[in-house]
Design a protein around this motif. Structure first.
Motif, mmCIF file in Angstrom:
data_model
loop_
_atom_site.group_PDB
_atom_site.id
_atom_site.type_symbol
_atom_site.label_atom_id
_atom_site.label_comp_id
_atom_site.label_asym_id
_atom_site.label_seq_id
_atom_site.Cartn_x
_atom_site.Cartn_y
_atom_site.Cartn_z
ATOM 1 N N ASN A 1 -46.396 -49.749 -13.291
ATOM 2 C CA ASN A 1 -47.488 -49.393 -14.197
ATOM 3 C C ASN A 1 -48.629 -48.708 -13.455
ATOM 4 O O ASN A 1 -49.679 -49.297 -13.200
ATOM 5 N N THR A 2 -48.411 -47.480 -13.103
ATOM 6 C CA THR A 2 -49.414 -46.724 -12.377
ATOM 7 C C THR A 2 -49.366 -45.279 -12.844
ATOM 8 O O THR A 2 -48.342 -44.824 -13.340
ATOM 9 N N GLY A 3 -50.482 -44.589 -12.716
ATOM 10 C CA GLY A 3 -50.489 -43.188 -13.131
ATOM 11 C C GLY A 3 -50.299 -42.229 -11.998
ATOM 12 O O GLY A 3 -50.147 -41.034 -12.215
ATOM 13 N N GLU A 4 -50.335 -42.735 -10.761
ATOM 14 C CA GLU A 4 -50.217 -41.812 -9.645
ATOM 15 C C GLU A 4 -48.817 -41.839 -9.076
ATOM 16 O O GLU A 4 -48.389 -42.825 -8.480
ATOM 17 N N LEU A 5 -48.149 -40.734 -9.277
ATOM 18 C CA LEU A 5 -46.843 -40.542 -8.672
ATOM 19 C C LEU A 5 -46.989 -39.620 -7.477
ATOM 20 O O LEU A 5 -47.759 -38.662 -7.514
ATOM 21 N N PHE B 1 -44.925 -37.035 -5.443
ATOM 22 C CA PHE B 1 -43.710 -36.247 -5.601
ATOM 23 C C PHE B 1 -43.230 -35.682 -4.277
ATOM 24 O O PHE B 1 -44.026 -35.349 -3.392
ATOM 25 N N ILE C 1 -38.574 -37.095 -17.254
ATOM 26 C CA ILE C 1 -38.049 -38.226 -16.489
ATOM 27 C C ILE C 1 -36.547 -38.348 -16.734
ATOM 28 O O ILE C 1 -36.056 -38.153 -17.833
ATOM 29 N N LEU D 1 -41.535 -31.125 -17.207
ATOM 30 C CA LEU D 1 -41.086 -32.181 -16.313
ATOM 31 C C LEU D 1 -40.594 -33.347 -17.155
ATOM 32 O O LEU D 1 -41.365 -33.939 -17.902
#
Lengths: 112, 113
Positions: free
Chosen positions: B98-102, B104, B45, B43
């Motif tokens: 600034n976060t780790g949870e995407l 999708f 970006i 994956l």
């Protein structure tokens, strides 16, 4: 060297087994760490964050070793439904700012 | 209601054509992304927008052009499609940068013949 490296597997384990995956990252300035899960032909979903002191969520335990720059995920009492690809994800300072970098994933197959 | 929806889910087209993939999120998030997942499952970006402003533009051929008409939408237009563009394209969103949870979308599987 890839920024985030994982053994692609597959790891074939029987139900009830304990299985562990490791992931290494190259950028020592990385700030945050995560495990995502991706089922076959589906989108990735956040499984858990990885904290410096280690953390547990039910049968899942995540550990971080900053000195050696690796992250681990331990799954206890594997279920058939745990079969998926587990993606190690790192967020840190790089050319593109604080973006998330995904590893190639480790495939887990839990057999009856 | 699907939180992040992208269309079409499947796209089969000839080399040289131009195609678009649309993405919409109803989560009220500020940040949206396009990722490409190739046959080896990596994956990567491609682009990121925060409040309609481009903030990440990775090394992607300029045949790929994102467009964010508002913060709930991020579309991807691809000109002059090549065989190597065949992949699954995932749209994602997150509350902030600034976060780790995407979160999708389900992905758009593009096959270039």
């Amino acid at each position: 060297r890839k920024e985030v490296e994982q053994d692609p597997g597959p790891f074939n384990v029987p139900e009830g087994a304990t299985v562990a995956f490791n992931c290494t990252y190259s950028n020592s300035a990385s700030q945050s760490f995560f495990w995502y899960r991706q089922d076959c032909r589906k989108e990735p979903k956040l499984l858990m964050s990885v904290y410096s002191s280690g953390n547990e969520d039910g049968r899942f335990t995540a550990q971080l070793n900053r000195a050696s720059q690796y992250i681990s995920l331990l799954i206890r009492d594997s279920k058939l439904s745990d079969s998926a690809t587990y993606l190690c994800v790192v967020r840190g300072n790089n050319n593109a700012g604080n973006m998330l970098t995904f590893g190639g994933g480790t495939r887990l197959m839990v057999k009856p | 209601d699907t939180a992040v929806s992208q269309t079409p889910k499947y796209l089969v087209t000839q080399m040289g054509n131009d195609k678009s993939i649309k993405c919409e999120q109803n989560l009220g998030h500020d940040t949206m992304y396009w990722y490409k997942q190739d046959s080896k499952k990596f994956l990567k970006i491609m682009f990121s927008y925060n409040n309609k402003e481009l903030i990440i533009n990775e090394t992607v051929p300029n045949r790929f052009s994102p467009k964010s008409p508002d913060k709930a939408h991020l579309n991807l237009h691809i000109n002059s499609l090549e065989l190597g563009d065949s992949a699954v394209y995932f749209c994602a969103s997150s509350p902030t940068v600034n976060t780790g949870e995407l979160f999708f979308g389900e992905g758009s599987r593009l096959t270039v013949l």
